[in-house]
Design a protein around this motif. Structure first.
Motif, PDB file in Angstrom:
ATOM      1  N   ALA A 135       0.838  -1.199   0.000  1.00 25.87           N
ATOM      2  CA  ALA A 135       0.000   0.000   0.000  1.00 25.87           C
ATOM      3  C   ALA A 135       0.876   1.253   0.000  1.00 25.87           C
ATOM      4  CB  ALA A 135      -0.918  -0.012   1.215  1.00 25.87           C
ATOM      5  N   THR A 136       1.978   1.210   0.752  1.00 27.33           N
ATOM      6  CA  THR A 136       2.870   2.363   0.787  1.00 27.33           C
ATOM      7  C   THR A 136       3.471   2.624  -0.581  1.00 27.33           C
ATOM      8  OG1 THR A 136       3.414   1.697   3.019  1.00 27.33           O
ATOM      9  CG2 THR A 136       4.766   3.397   2.050  1.00 27.33           C
ATOM     10  N   LYS A 137       3.842   1.540  -1.252  1.00 21.79           N
ATOM     11  CA  LYS A 137       4.406   1.711  -2.594  1.00 21.79           C
ATOM     12  C   LYS A 137       3.357   2.320  -3.518  1.00 21.79           C
ATOM     13  CE  LYS A 137       6.183  -2.440  -3.339  1.00 21.79           C
ATOM     14  NZ  LYS A 137       6.900  -3.513  -3.987  1.00 21.79           N
ATOM     15  N   TYR A 138       2.119   1.873  -3.336  1.00 21.70           N
ATOM     16  CA  TYR A 138       1.046   2.428  -4.160  1.00 21.70           C
ATOM     17  C   TYR A 138       0.887   3.921  -3.884  1.00 21.70           C
ATOM     18  CZ  TYR A 138      -3.419   2.755  -6.544  1.00 21.70           C
ATOM     19  OH  TYR A 138      -4.416   3.110  -7.405  1.00 21.70           O
ATOM     20  N   LEU A 139       0.944   4.270  -2.608  1.00 23.26           N
ATOM     21  CA  LEU A 139       0.808   5.678  -2.216  1.00 23.26           C
ATOM     22  C   LEU A 139       1.934   6.511  -2.817  1.00 23.26           C
ATOM     23  CD1 LEU A 139      -0.291   7.991  -0.345  1.00 23.26           C
ATOM     24  CD2 LEU A 139       1.241   7.124   1.381  1.00 23.26           C
ATOM     25  N   VAL A 140       3.149   6.000  -2.706  1.00 23.95           N
ATOM     26  CA  VAL A 140       4.310   6.756  -3.185  1.00 23.95           C
ATOM     27  C   VAL A 140       4.267   6.897  -4.703  1.00 23.95           C
ATOM     28  CG1 VAL A 140       6.794   6.607  -3.435  1.00 23.95           C
ATOM     29  CG2 VAL A 140       5.774   6.268  -1.217  1.00 23.95           C
ATOM     30  N   ASN A 141       3.789   5.856  -5.367  1.00 27.59           N
ATOM     31  CA  ASN A 141       3.785   5.894  -6.835  1.00 27.59           C
ATOM     32  C   ASN A 141       2.622   6.692  -7.409  1.00 27.59           C
ATOM     33  OD1 ASN A 141       6.063   4.370  -7.049  1.00 27.59           O
ATOM     34  ND2 ASN A 141       4.972   2.434  -7.089  1.00 27.59           N
ATOM     35  N   ASN A 142       1.468   6.622  -6.744  1.00 23.64           N
ATOM     36  CA  ASN A 142       0.273   7.183  -7.358  1.00 23.64           C
ATOM     37  C   ASN A 142      -0.264   8.423  -6.679  1.00 23.64           C
ATOM     38  OD1 ASN A 142      -0.123   5.109  -9.402  1.00 23.64           O
ATOM     39  ND2 ASN A 142      -0.395   3.782  -7.640  1.00 23.64           N
ATOM     40  N   GLY A 143       0.355   8.839  -5.604  1.00 20.70           N
ATOM     41  CA  GLY A 143      -0.112  10.039  -4.943  1.00 20.70           C
ATOM     42  C   GLY A 143      -1.227   9.765  -3.953  1.00 20.70           C
ATOM     43  N   PHE A 144      -1.481  10.771  -3.131  1.00 18.58           N
ATOM     44  CA  PHE A 144      -2.368  10.582  -1.996  1.00 18.58           C
ATOM     45  C   PHE A 144      -3.822  10.355  -2.417  1.00 18.58           C
ATOM     46  CE2 PHE A 144      -5.022  12.274   1.445  1.00 18.58           C
ATOM     47  CZ  PHE A 144      -4.632  11.402   2.438  1.00 18.58           C
ATOM     48  N   TYR A 145      -4.299  11.138  -3.385  1.00 25.26           N
ATOM     49  CA  TYR A 145      -5.719  11.037  -3.718  1.00 25.26           C
ATOM     50  C   TYR A 145      -6.060   9.706  -4.384  1.00 25.26           C
ATOM     51  CZ  TYR A 145      -6.324  15.719  -2.121  1.00 25.26           C
ATOM     52  OH  TYR A 145      -6.382  16.805  -1.318  1.00 25.26           O
ATOM     53  N   ASN A 146      -5.150   9.232  -5.220  1.00 27.49           N
ATOM     54  CA  ASN A 146      -5.376   7.911  -5.813  1.00 27.49           C
ATOM     55  C   ASN A 146      -5.374   6.834  -4.741  1.00 27.49           C
ATOM     56  OD1 ASN A 146      -5.693   8.576  -8.476  1.00 27.49           O
ATOM     57  ND2 ASN A 146      -3.492   8.728  -8.798  1.00 27.49           N
ATOM     58  N   PHE A 147      -4.526   7.030  -3.769  1.00 30.00           N
ATOM     59  CA  PHE A 147      -4.454   6.074  -2.664  1.00 30.00           C
ATOM     60  C   PHE A 147      -5.765   6.089  -1.881  1.00 30.00           C
ATOM     61  CE2 PHE A 147      -3.185   5.446   1.862  1.00 30.00           C
ATOM     62  CZ  PHE A 147      -2.875   4.116   1.761  1.00 30.00           C
ATOM     63  N   TRP A 148      -6.269   7.247  -1.661  1.00 32.95           N
ATOM     64  CA  TRP A 148      -7.523   7.424  -0.933  1.00 32.95           C
ATOM     65  C   TRP A 148      -8.664   6.700  -1.649  1.00 32.95           C
ATOM     66  CZ3 TRP A 148      -6.890   8.887   3.723  1.00 32.95           C
ATOM     67  CH2 TRP A 148      -7.915   9.466   4.486  1.00 32.95           C
ATOM     68  N   ASP A 149      -8.654   6.755  -2.979  1.00 40.00           N
ATOM     69  CA  ASP A 149      -9.731   6.157  -3.769  1.00 40.00           C
ATOM     70  C   ASP A 149      -9.360   4.787  -4.319  1.00 40.00           C
ATOM     71  OD1 ASP A 149     -11.007   8.529  -3.413  1.00 40.00           O
ATOM     72  OD2 ASP A 149     -10.269   9.390  -5.279  1.00 40.00           O
ATOM     73  N   TRP A 150      -8.378   4.179  -3.744  1.00 41.67           N
ATOM     74  CA  TRP A 150      -7.822   2.962  -4.319  1.00 41.67           C
ATOM     75  C   TRP A 150      -8.827   1.813  -4.269  1.00 41.67           C
ATOM     76  CZ3 TRP A 150      -3.333  -0.211  -1.751  1.00 41.67           C
ATOM     77  CH2 TRP A 150      -2.906  -1.207  -2.651  1.00 41.67           C
ATOM     78  N   PHE A 151      -9.198   1.331  -5.433  1.00 41.00           N
ATOM     79  CA  PHE A 151      -9.944   0.075  -5.486  1.00 41.00           C
ATOM     80  C   PHE A 151      -8.995  -0.991  -6.014  1.00 41.00           C
ATOM     81  CE2 PHE A 151     -12.384  -3.169  -7.645  1.00 41.00           C
ATOM     82  CZ  PHE A 151     -13.289  -3.507  -6.656  1.00 41.00           C
ATOM     83  N   ASP A 152      -8.765  -1.994  -5.224  1.00 37.60           N
ATOM     84  CA  ASP A 152      -7.762  -2.989  -5.567  1.00 37.60           C
ATOM     85  C   ASP A 152      -8.449  -4.195  -6.194  1.00 37.60           C
ATOM     86  OD1 ASP A 152      -5.573  -4.484  -5.801  1.00 37.60           O
ATOM     87  OD2 ASP A 152      -5.098  -4.602  -3.665  1.00 37.60           O
ATOM     88  N   ASP A 153      -8.235  -4.383  -7.491  1.00 43.15           N
ATOM     89  CA  ASP A 153      -8.857  -5.544  -8.127  1.00 43.15           C
ATOM     90  C   ASP A 153      -7.928  -6.741  -8.145  1.00 43.15           C
ATOM     91  OD1 ASP A 153      -7.043  -4.550  -9.827  1.00 43.15           O
ATOM     92  OD2 ASP A 153      -8.301  -4.575 -11.614  1.00 43.15           O
ATOM     93  N   ARG A 154      -6.789  -6.625  -7.458  1.00 42.84           N
ATOM     94  CA  ARG A 154      -5.849  -7.747  -7.454  1.00 42.84           C
ATOM     95  C   ARG A 154      -5.945  -8.557  -6.169  1.00 42.84           C
ATOM     96  NH1 ARG A 154      -2.579  -7.801 -11.579  1.00 42.84           N
ATOM     97  NH2 ARG A 154      -0.843  -8.905 -10.656  1.00 42.84           N
ATOM     98  N   THR A 155      -6.910  -8.232  -5.332  1.00 43.17           N
ATOM     99  CA  THR A 155      -7.149  -9.083  -4.159  1.00 43.17           C
ATOM    100  C   THR A 155      -8.623  -9.440  -4.164  1.00 43.17           C
ATOM    101  OG1 THR A 155      -7.548  -7.132  -2.856  1.00 43.17           O
ATOM    102  CG2 THR A 155      -5.359  -8.053  -2.737  1.00 43.17           C
ATOM    103  N   TRP A 156      -8.948 -10.459  -3.431  1.00 40.57           N
ATOM    104  CA  TRP A 156     -10.331 -10.900  -3.279  1.00 40.57           C
ATOM    105  C   TRP A 156     -11.005 -11.095  -4.628  1.00 40.57           C
ATOM    106  CZ3 TRP A 156     -11.981 -12.488   1.316  1.00 40.57           C
ATOM    107  CH2 TRP A 156     -11.185 -12.124   2.403  1.00 40.57           C
TER     108      TRP A 156
END
Lengths: 762, 493
Positions: free
Chosen positions: A64-85
């Protein structure tokens, strides 16, 4: 000359204004040293292995931290992860506590700004040790608020720095919410105490701010949410209502609740869930009490008494009725399952096996207290007792905290973590008191007579008794009457010597525990070769890297949920279930697929588009944390949803044994998990000699056969086995038929050849 | 994180690798272009060496100017699709090898389908009727293909090599023959040519141990091709590096040269017929048969190298050994898993070297330095490794100026930029060199970089840090002395 100059020198350094500065500097140096020790003692795993993220949950946080660092805070906030569940996905941005990731993200960007491009992995690995240094400092502040003794704070900081109870969750690489949460917990408590003491809005505001930070960082914030109201409530009950309490509590509650509601995962919970109702109730109570206090100043006492009684009854009844109504109507969420299991340790086992299946949710075994806290555990009650003696507002807090945390730590292993800070504080208070008495108390001059003329009281204490009374804090009853023996060097040195020895033993114990129990990354296993050199067993990463490099980017991997985060983090492949156990049914589906026959499992896997199945098998190496040992949990969880199709009883033999050898039940032998674990395992051994080293069982001579899966990869020590789910048969047969056809083909032919031709007679 | 970036970069450059052609080419020819028939090949001998997993061809040809004017441009044709896989083409005068190579450039027509050329420019134009013996050598990458494409885990691997029995030439060839050097005598298939084609009336190929000969053939027209193929046993990995990124970081303060290589390997060998079986693999470990899986990589490093590391995207790989002593510094790496055909493996290795071993101060100027490092290190395998693309970055100290470089490796691009990293204010001068289609035989070729590192630039960093810390103290002193309390006036009163 030298002696004189030294004398004046020491006077210069230890007395007056510069003396204060010296002490301040000394304190700073000691605190920095403690912080350094706290950080250093957490680096065992980095030195012994490498800078690696540990265990399971940290892998998600890291990802998640890598996602935050790569995509910025707002994308992280709205992150829908289709690679789990898969195929549900997870609204990750709204279902996590972002405090940890945001903290590392900020550190990462600040360092970048200072042109220190440090790898995000190293920041994540070293975050917990760094924050443990801060925790030690916060503990110092908290303890200093409790006692006048300057050494208590330093001792508490030192204890907090190295006590295994806290190290267990904050070694380098253990990148979990607790890494920063404990610092925030202690610091919020410090700010609360400060606010209550001074009745200042500023401190209460800071307290609310850090409470908000804590809410964003860890689900354990509920502990604060309930502890602070409880403190306020107890103070009111003790008749200690004061404007200070009113100001600090209302400020904290209003600001803190607002702050906590900013976290999407928390949202409206503070006004809707039962866990948060105590804070709201106390907030209302404070208003009432404040109001009655005001009314009291306006009314005569007789009328006031009547009014008060009536008011209390009415309000209590109304509030309680309202609460019940709301709970029944469903506006307020009922208590969560984890909460129930706090009061009834057997609750989870019966009702929510998924919570019970996690080892850290088990009740604590009593040696764990000594293991994690060592000598602090027997200094702890003494410290609490001392709080009772000078029962100021802040001491009430210590008492409440100790009682609650002790109970919770007894119920759940994991909550040892919340107990640790208060143990350190209380133990440091007790120990510093002992040391102050025995190091500072000076031998009174024996037989000194009161001066002939003049009142001795006017000139200050001169008799031995009075001198003693002034020298010794009013603490232990035995010191009230002078016993000269205590002042002898013998008793002093015996006492200090004993405690020095205890402290040294404590350090030794902490180091040993940290080094041996808490510094294993669990991703990498270490063993010793016969020549004493270290041998690293790296099967997990071998298999994960294989998946990462040689399978399609979107290949779905089915495994038990324990490995979900690791597969997501290291193999970078979509998973069906992971450690965020939000959907019990989905986990039960995986459990069913694992515990059923192939004919049942295959359609389930096809429906979920599973490409690979990953299992952990420790039979070759004797690695006990494998899937066969966890298998019963899978069965239980699946049984919870499909009681007709999966039955735990079928996995036990008639005598109630859980076996994997020849006598295993047919259900066990036909389960997918059993087949995958032992598939092809016989081939490693001479015929009929196959042995499972974990369970010490001799396996059946004939190994299991798989028809719907094929072995894709097995790691070097067989710990990880990956199977590929076969595609549908080209000719539309079932895989069993196809397999039988391929095998039986020859037999049929030979049978035909051998048999004599017979004329068909109708 | 960075690795992912690199990986994605690698992907981008992989995509770009197919269009390498346009990057590289400086001569765009019209689509109707046909090389003018000024030359003819009097005698041509082509040697094809198949002992490694890439193909090395050496063509020795006597050329004669049959035109009326002196000519200096000799065209060498390649089939479409192959030219992007040709690497390290060098042409020189066989009689005078000391003279150095001639200029050889890619010359393409603007249509992809037609034949592509390399244009060799002779330093002195060849007079009419004059003869010259050219020695042209080059490597063809990714030209061996396993057949069958799927084999069992312990089976032998056979590879197919398809080529033309007539050496491709843009000119009439009077006499020619092609010799193949195979690694083994196990050759199940080789296309035979009828006796009629051969000048000596023999049936091709003529076998002699592990060498096969096609020819001699005489009077072959320009552009004539005769496709043949050989299939031979080659149970070794066809290691193919999609991208190699190499950093050489020079630190004058630290007295250190840090090397790092990031490899993206794939094995082009035959893929597994069934899936990977650990049982079979463990059983085969006892008698260690030849296998098409890549099991080990050996990096012979410069003597005195130290602190090696071997990591990949998810951390340290513990299966490495570093043997170092006075005579050698060998890094032996084992990938996390045996890399079978079709599997990938990407990793990073790095090590340090002493600055004095690589950098010399120039005698001419006090600030001039010269750095000499290998262009690439990479593993040294018996069966060889081919690199599709190599990007070498030389990161010089901050403030280095006047950067020049020299190397004998054919490059397709070079850029100088600034690379900002630990505690830099401006960024370090960085030279980025890109080469394509490189093989591991070139690992001894050197890269020489000359640069000036002024005395003043050397003190930039300590002074900046000093200034920064001073600023922190000053700011904290100022802030500490600020009186922001609301009740201060009351106190004063």
């Amino acid at each position: 000359m030298a002696a004189i100059s030294q004398g004046t020198g020491s006077k210069f350094f230890f007395e007056g204004e510069s003396g204060r500065n010296t002490r301040g500097l000394l304190r700073l140096i000691i605190l920095v040293t403690i912080a350094a020790a706290a950080v250093a003692s957490r680096l065992f795993s980095v030195i012994r292995f490498e800078s690696i993220i540990h265990e399971f949950d940290p892998w998600f946080n890291f990802r998640a931290t890598k996602y935050l660092v790569n995509n910025g805070f707002y994308n992280f906030w709205d992150w829908f992860d289709d690679r789990t569940w898969h195929p549900l996905g997870r609204v990750t941005g709204g279902t996590l506590y972002p405090g940890l990731m945001v903290t590392s993200g900020i550190i990462y960007h600040v360092l970048r700004l200072l042109s220190m491009p440090i790898d995000i992995r190293n920041i994540c690995v070293l975050l917990a040790p760094a924050f443990s240094g801060l925790t030690a400092f916060a503990t110092y502040l908290l303890t200093s608020e409790m006692t006048t003794s300057p050494s208590a704070g330093l001792l508490a900081a030192a204890f907090m720095g190295i006590t295994p109870g806290y190290i267990s969750r904050s070694v380098a690489g253990s990148y979990d919410n607790e890494a920063i949460a404990i610092f925030l917990l202690v610091f919020t408590f410090y700010l609360w105490i400060k606010a209550v003491k001074e009745g200042s809005i500023m401190w209460a505001g800071f307290c609310a701010l850090f409470y908000g930070y804590m809410v964003s960082a860890w689900g354990g914030y509920v502990f604060i949410t309930n502890l602070l109201p409880l403190h306020a409530f107890v103070l009111i009950c003790m008749g200690r209502f004061s404007p200070r309490l009113y100001v600090s509590y209302t400020t904290w509650y209003a600001l803190g609740t607002l702050a906590s509601m900013q976290v999407p995962f928390v949202g409206f919970l503070p006004v809707r869930s039962s866990d948060h109702m105590a804070a709201l109730g106390v907030f209302g109570l404070l208003q009432l009490v404040g109001f009655t206090e005001w009314v009291r100043t306006q009314l005569p006492s007789k009328q006031f008494q009547t009014l008060l009684r009536g008011l209390v009854l009415v309000v209590f009844a109304a509030a309680f009725g309202f609460l019940v109504l709301l709970t029944v109507s469903g506006t307020i969420a009922p208590w969560s399952g984890r909460f129930y299991s706090l009061w009834d340790t057997a609750y989870a086992k019966v009702h929510i096996p998924i919570i019970a299946s996690v080892s850290e949710h088990q009740p604590t075994a009593w040696p764990a207290f000594f293991f994690d806290l060592n000598m602090l555990i027997w200094l702890f009650p003494a410290g609490v007792y001392m709080c009772f003696r000078t029962l100021k507002d802040e001491h009430v807090f210590i008492v409440i905290y100790s009682v609650l945390a002790s109970y919770f730590a007894g119920v759940m292993v994991r909550l040892m973590l919340t107990l640790t800070p208060i143990v350190c504080v209380a133990a440091a208070m007790a120990l510093s008191n002992i040391l102050d008495i025995f190091l500072v108390a000076e031998q009174p001059v024996e037989g000194a007579q009161p001066q002939a003329n003049g009142n001795p009281r006017a000139n200050g204490p001169t008799t031995a008794t009075e001198k003693l009374a002034s020298a010794i804090p009013d603490t232990l009853r035995s010191t009230k009457t002078p016993v000269v023996g205590i002042y002898s060097y013998l008793s002093k040195s015996a006492m200090t010597g004993a405690f020095t020895a205890y402290l040294l033993l404590f350090v030794l114990h902490c180091t040993w525990v940290t080094s041996n129990a808490y510094s294993s990354p669990s991703v990498v296993l270490a063993s010793r070769l016969p020549d004493g050199s270290q041998h690293i067993i790296d099967d997990y990463r071998e298999a994960y890297y294989w998946l990462r490099q040689n399978t399609h980017q979107t290949a779905k991997v089915m495994s038990w949920w324990d490995y979900g985060y690791q597969i997501g983090g290291m193999a970078d492949r979509p998973t069906l279930v992971d450690n965020n156990t939000w959907n019990n049914t989905h986990i039960a589906t995986v459990g069913k697929a694992m515990s059923s026959r192939e004919e049942v499992s295959y359609p389930i896997m096809r429906q979920h588009e599973v490409d690979y199945v990953l299992i952990v098998f420790g039979g070759l190496l004797g690695y006990s944390g494998d899937d066969i040992n966890k298998f019963l949990w899978m069965v239980r969880i699946a049984e919870g949803i499909w009681p007709d199709e999966v039955k735990e009883r079928d996995f036990f033999t008639a005598r109630g044994e859980y076996r994997v050898d020849e006598e295993a039940t047919p259900t066990m032998k036909n389960s997918l998990m059993y087949k995958m674990s032992y598939y092809n395992y016989n081939a490693l051994f001479p015929a009929g000699q196959a042995q499972d080293r974990v369970r010490g069982a001799k396996l059946p001579a004939q190994g299991p056969e798989l028809s719907t899966l094929e072995e894709a990869f097995t790691s070097e020590n067989w710990i990880i086995r990956i199977y590929k789910v076969k595609d549908l048969d080209n000719l539309g047969r079932s895989h069993q038929e196809a397999g039988a056809f391929e095998k039986g083909n020859k037999r049929k032919k030979s049978g035909k050849r051998r048999g004599a031709r017979v004329l068909r007679v109708d | 994180m960075r690795l992912i970036q690199w990986a994605s970069l690698g992907l981008i450059s992989l995509v770009a690798a197919d269009s390498n052609l346009t990057l590289e080419s400086r001569n765009i020819l019209p689509s109707t272009f046909k090389p003018p028939q000024h030359f003819q090949n009097v005698n041509l001998v082509r040697n094809i060496n198949l002992e490694k997993n890439y193909v090395r061809e050496t063509v020795n040809v006597v050329i004669e100017n049959v035109g009326k004017e002196a000519q200096s441009e000799y065209f060498l044709p390649f089939e479409p699709g192959t030219i992007a896989r040709i690497g390290g083409l060098e042409a020189r005068d066989k009689k005078d090898p000391e003279k150095g190579g001639f200029v050889a450039e890619v010359a393409v027509t603007d249509e992809q389908s037609s034949t592509q050329f390399y244009k060799i420019t002779l330093p002195t134009p060849l007079q009419p009727k004059g003869q010259l013996t050219l020695s042209i050598s080059y490597w063809t990458l990714a030209s061996l293909n396993p057949l069958p494409a799927q084999i069992g885990q312990t089976d032998k691997q056979y590879v197919l090599y398809t080529f033309s029995a007539y050496a491709p030439s843009a000119y009439l060839t009077q006499k020619q023959k092609t010799k193949l050097k195979l690694p083994t005598t196990d050759v199940p298939d080789a296309v035979t040519l009828p006796k009629s084609l051969n000048t000596e009336g023999k049936e091709d190929p003529q076998k002699q141990g592990t060498s096969f000969t096609y020819g001699p053939y005489s009077e072959i027209e320009a552009g004539a091709l005769q496709e043949v193929s050989v299939r031979y046993e080659f149970t070794k990995p066809l290691t193919h590096s999609k991208l190699l990124e190499r950093d050489v970081e020079v630190s004058h303060w630290g007295g250190n040269v840090a090397f790092e290589e990031r490899h993206w390997l794939t094995n082009r060998a035959a893929s597994l017929k069934n899936h990977f079986s650990r049982v079979a693999y463990q059983q085969s470990a006892y008698y260690n048969p030849p296998m098409a899986a890549l099991k080990e990589l050996r990096f012979p490093l410069a003597i005195g190298s130290e602190d090696p590391y071997f990591i990949d995207d998810i951390g340290n790989v513990s299966t490495s050994r570093f043997r170092t002593n006075m005579r050698e510094a060998n890094l032996e790496l084992k990938p996390r898993y045996p890399v079978f055909g079709g599997w990938n493996y990407s990793f990073r290795v790095g090590w340090n070297g002493d600055l004095s071993g690589y950098v010399r101060r120039l005698k001419t100027g006090s600030d001039g330095f010269v750095l000499k490092v290998p262009f690439l290190d990479g593993p040294k395998q018996v069966e060889g490794i081919e690199y599709e693309r190599v990007v070498t970055r030389v990161i010089l100290p901050e403030g280095a100026i006047n950067v020049h470089f020299e190397t004998t490796i054919p490059l397709i691009s070079n850029t100088t930029s600034l690379h900002r990293t630990f505690m830099d204010t401006l960024g370090r001068t960085t030279l980025e060199l890109t080469a394509i289609n490189v093989v591991d035989e070139l690992r001894d070729r050197e890269l020489v970089v000359m640069y000036d590192y002024p005395f003043s630039a050397r003190f930039r960093k300590p002074l900046t840090i000093f200034g920064g810390i001073l600023l922190v103290f000053v700011v904290s002193w100022v802030v500490g002395n600020l009186d922001v309390s609301i009740g201060s006036k009351v106190k004063a009163a």
